[in-house]
Design a protein around this motif. Structure first.
Motif: not given
Ligand SMILES: Cc1cc2nc3c(=O)[nH]c(=O)nc-3n(C[C@H](O)[C@H](O)[C@H](O)COP(=O)(O)OP(=O)(O)OC[C@H]3O[C@@H](n4cnc5c(N)ncnc54)[C@H](O)[C@@H]3O)c2cc1C
Ligand SMILES: Cc1cc2nc3c(=O)[nH]c(=O)nc-3n(C[C@H](O)[C@H](O)[C@H](O)COP(=O)(O)OP(=O)(O)OC[C@H]3O[C@@H](n4cnc5c(N)ncnc54)[C@H](O)[C@@H]3O)c2cc1C
Lengths: 455, 423
Positions: A368-384
């Motif tokens: 659930e942690v945001t990785v990209c704060r400009c685009e609000h992309v979380t670590a989970g978004d990347i993994r999924r």
């Protein structure tokens, strides 16, 4: 005569300009900042009476020398402050000055654009009150401001303790200095750190000063979260013994060492290779900083070396320029400078060992942690996205699918974390997932940019 | 060497190849889709995302409308909307001559049953208060749409895979030939595949595949530069295009404004580079500020382009080979293949399974390049021509139909310095 343009008026760029001016060339020195000095030797804003001797401590002499030399140099160079270089096209720099487009032709380009903080995401790192370590120092030196009253310092960097001491000098309460790298890494790095005993001694002195000021100092911590609803209220972590701690604070400075600002070098045609010491993609240069025909890189923008190495490499790059232009000074200072630079850089490799970037451990960043704060992309978004059938592996593809690194900062902030998270998730070495590519503009430019004025 | 059997081998995993494979699999065909990189990373993944119906080549309307119906049904087809958004398309004119051009476009659209709204200055001010009064007329087509190109092709490929299509990524087709009743296709990693039919949907690289069968088309690679701003409150609902080609832009609901403009820049399919020269960024910004003055303070944060195959008459090659039975081409989409992609895939699947398709595809035959092909007006206006000629594609090698292309003017678009970093 060849037009030589230097980008970046930090220690590297200033020293390069000095060498060229001494030979009667009149280099153009471009910097986006209002004042020369760069990051480490940042000058306070006009009218701000800061005790720079106290702030700079042992480095005050070098700080004063650089600024004094720059003042003498001014009449001999074409200095252009407040000028952002945003693109390179053939042998022209595209710049923005006071909202207006400006192009600067060049034959030879020296890029000395310095570095920025490398950050690792953790829960809460996007809360107001969390600053990068360098940002925390910049507001202090530039504006005399503090990021909070009760400040915690978190990360892995020798600048953590330096910044903590500077904050104390301006009467902030430093509630904790939390170093994620274990103390034994520092011991293991001693042989390399001994390459520059004076700086090693300085680092030890910082730690001693923090100890005697009774600032809580933790090594080998595992960050858990920065807490708060609307703003920072506490930092939670496991200490070196694995005990959970919670320290109340109203600001956190976060830094895991530096990463070079390499976008312009990339646009100018530099090649890149993954560096195992820093776990960063670095531009490829020869030992004098040559990165291509008429292209030279110096300072932290080439590889992380610190302020002394920046001065040495700026000098060396300018000597290489002179050499390549057939203007050879009577005394060849290059061999001595190369040796000095090699020693300073070995020391930086030691620092990278002592204050280790968490790297593969970022695989544990919660979904659930945001990785990209400009685009609000979380670590989970990347993994999924990566887990999907025909999902991406290469970071540029991960970016295309998830938008991670696609926003305002163009991945300058989230890039290193994305590299580690993607590689760990794919079960690959960090370099195997590629390198985020850059394009002009290296920083945002307004649609209403005024047209270039032609003299 | 293993030889695998398939009904159809599809070369190229862009949008065209993916849709073709999808529709063939729905008809029960065994398909192998071979992609040299990863699916949807070239033109299909980098395009502007416009599904424009206005102002197309008249002979393409049946195909285009069939394709739009598939786009409108995309969620049913593949289980993913891919940000499909029927936002409409506003075509704007800055003077009387351009207005006439729009009216002519509209007459064609209307003859195919599209609804077109004809707007004058007063309508424009009322409906689009942000639009500069330089725009004197416009036509609006509500059925035009947009979708997210980065998401579509992988989603179509996933759906095709779920229907049984075998998808090979990082696999380059190096040789293909006729063998008895079918084809043998060989890949760089030493595999070979036997099939009854072969589809050449290799995008800007399709010329190489066609040449394996002794035919070619004057394809040359170019990249229309694309730019995107930081997010801004959502207010620009339709996608907007100036009929003079200077600017085309749309805003996505999350706020970013995507813009593009001509001329297109030569691209390098060998080194896989589609550079965007900064001077084009400046030109695009200037044109956008002139059309939507309120955006002056908004910042451009990123640029990109892609490698698209263009043909001199600005229409694609779609249909059977003129030399080899069982081979089908679909390439040279000239910057508008995203919209017709699903339709092209459906038509190819029909030709392969039924031997015919209801959609007229005669204008797109590769055989037209055996004679002289008239150069489209857009082809002359919308490119950095000297650059295109210098790139050394088939276009430059052939006796060039235009003096501008033959002249070797120093190339502004493919700078000799700085050297472009290789991807
Ligand atoms: C935020 C920060 C704080 C630091 N604080 C300290 C410290 O307190 N003590 C210490 O020892 N070291 C510090 N460092 C390390 C320091 O960066 C180096 O030791 C040293 O400053 C490197 O010198 P340089 O000349 O390579 O780059 P810098 O000093 O960083 O100078 C680079 C210059 O390039 C300019 N520039 C960059 N990109 C562009 C562009 N596109 N267009 C125009 N101009 C551009 C910048 O404005 C800057 O002035 C800090 C680093 C950072 C990033
Ligand atoms: C910047 C840009 C903007 C555009 N904007 C629009 C728009 O707004 N609306 C619109 O309708 N169209 C637009 N287009 C055009 C549209 O994107 C293309 O026409 C369409 O995507 C073409 O799809 P394709 O599958 O033929 O090509 P591609 O997506 O290029 O796919 C071809 C594939 O074949 C692969 N390949 C090539 N050779 C081999 C080989 N030997 N072996 C294996 N694989 C191979 C390639 O790697 C590639 O993935 C735009 C194009 C660009 C570049």
């Amino acid at each position: 005569m060849a037009e030589v343009v230097i980008v970046g008026a930090g220690p590297a760029g200033i020293r390069a300009a000095g060498v060229l001016a001494a030979q009667g060339l009149r280099p153009i020195l471009v910097d986006e900042g209002r004042q020369a000095g760069g990051q480490g030797y940042r000058h306070p804003s006009p009218g701000l009476a800061l005790d720079m001797d106290a702030l700079m401590g042992t480095e005050a002499g070098k700080y004063r020398a650089l600024h004094a030399d720059f003042a003498e140099l001014l009449p001999l160079i074409d200095y252009r402050p407040r000028t952002l270089v945003w693109g390179i096209e053939e042998r022209r720099l595209h710049c923005m000055r006071d909202g207006r487009q400006m192009t600067i032709p060049f034959d030879v380009l020296v890029i000395a654009t310095g570095a920025m903080d490398r950050v690792a995401p953790l829960p809460g790192w996007t809360l107001p009150g969390v600053f990068t370590l360098g940002g925390a120092q910049a507001v202090l030196k530039d504006q005399g401001c503090l990021i909070g009253r009760r400040v915690a310092f978190l990360g892995a960097s020798p600048l953590l303790s330096l910044a903590a001491l500077q904050y104390r000098k301006l009467s902030a309460q430093v509630v904790a200095v939390c170093d994620t790298s274990p103390f034994r890494d520092k011991i293991a790095a001693l042989p390399r750190l001994a390459a520059v005993p004076r700086t090693l001694a300085r680092g030890i002195a910082y730690l001693a000063a923090l100890k005697s000021a009774r600032v809580p100092l933790f090594h080998g911590v595992t960050p858990l979260a920065i807490e708060g609803d609307r703003e920072v209220t506490a930092l939670r972590f496991l200490d070196g013994r694995g005990r959970e701690r919670r320290i109340t604070c109203d600001a956190v400075a976060l830094g895991y060492g530096l990463k070079p600002e390499t976008q312009l070098a990339e646009l100018a045609g530099a090649r890149f290779a993954f560096d195992a010491h820093f776990r960063l993609w670095l531009p490829v240069t020869d030992e004098d900083g040559r990165a291509g025909e008429g292209l030279y890189l110096a300072g932290d923008g080439a590889t992380i070396g610190g302020a002394d190495a920046a001065e040495a490499s700026g000098t060396l790059a300018a000597l290489a320029v002179l050499h390549d232009l057939g203007l050879r000074p009577s005394v060849d200072e290059r061999p001595a400078l190369r040796r000095r630079l090699a020693r300073l850089r070995r020391f930086q490799h030691g620092l990278a060992r002592a204050f280790r970037w968490p790297g593969p451990a970022l695989s544990r960043v919660p979904d659930e942690v945001t990785v990209c704060r400009c685009e609000h992309v979380t670590a989970g978004d990347i993994r999924r996205a990566m887990d999907a059938d025909l999902g991406p592996v290469d970071v540029n593809r991960v970016k295309a699918i998830t938008r991670c690194g696609m926003g305002r900062c163009q991945g300058r902030v989230c890039g290193p974390a994305l590299q580690e998270i993607a590689a760990a998730h794919a079960g690959l070495e960090a370099e195997a997932v590629g390198r985020l590519r850059g394009q002009a503009p290296v920083k945002p430019i307004p649609i209403g940019l005024l047209a270039e004025e032609h003299a | 060497m293993t030889k695998r059997q398939a009904d159809v081998v599809v070369v190229g995993g862009g949008l065209i190849g993916a849709w073709t494979a999808f529709f063939l699999a729905r008809r029960g065909r065994k398909v192998v889709l071979i992609e040299k990189g990863v699916v949807g990373a070239q033109s299909s993944g980098t395009n502007f995302g416009n599904l424009r119906l206005q102002g197309r080549f008249p002979g393409q309307y049946p195909l285009s409308l069939r394709s739009q119906a598939l786009w409108e049904d995309i969620e049913n087809l593949i289980g993913d909307r891919c940000e499909f958004h029927q936002s409409g398309h506003l075509y704007i004119a800055f003077n009387a001559a351009e207005r006439e051009k729009l009216e002519a476009y509209a007459a064609v659209s209307e003859s195919y049953g599209l609804t077109i709204e004809h707007l004058g200055p007063a309508d424009l001010t009322r409906r689009y208060p942000w639009l500069s009064t330089r725009a004197v007329a416009a036509t609006f087509s509500p059925r035009d749409a947009t979708a997210n190109p980065r998401l579509v092709t992988p989603a179509v490929a996933r759906a095709a895979k779920a229907l049984g299509v075998e998808i090979l990524e990082h696999c380059t087709v190096t040789h293909a030939r006729r063998d008895g009743a079918g084809f043998i296709v060989e890949t760089a990693d030493g595999r070979s595949f036997g099939s009854d039919h072969l589809v050449n949907s290799a995008g800007a690289w399709a010329g190489e595949i066609a040449e394996m069968f002794g035919e070619s088309a004057p394809l040359f690679p170019a990249g229309p530069p694309q730019f995107v701003t930081e997010p801004f409150p959502y207010f620009l609902f339709p996608s907007v295009q100036a009929v003079d080609g200077t600017v085309i832009f749309r805003q996505i609901p999350r706020g970013n404004i995507i813009l593009a403009g001509y001329p297109r820049t030569a691209a390098d399919p060998i080194r896989n580079r589609a550079p965007v020269p900064p001077s084009k960024t400046l030109a695009a910004m200037r044109h956008l500020a002139a059309v939507v003055p309120a955006l002056r303070h908004c910042h451009v944060i990123r640029v990109w382009s892609g490698i698209e195959g263009y043909l001199p008459d600005m229409i694609p090659v779609i249909g059977p080979s003129a030399t080899t039975e069982g081979l089908f081409h679909a390439f040279g989409f000239c910057g508008h293949g995203f919209q017709i992609g699903p339709g092209v895939g459906l038509c190819l699947s029909e030709m392969i399974c039924d031997g015919r398709t209801e959609t007229p595809l005669e204008p797109f035959s590769i055989a037209r390049f055996r004679g002289t092909v008239a150069e489209d007006e857009k082809f002359r206006r919308e490119f950095d021509r000297p650059a295109a000629a210098e790139k050394g594609g088939p276009w430059a090698r052939r006796a060039s139909p235009s003096p501008a292309a033959a002249r070797s003017i120093p190339c502004a678009a493919a700078p000799r310095w700085p050297r472009c970093p290789t991807r």
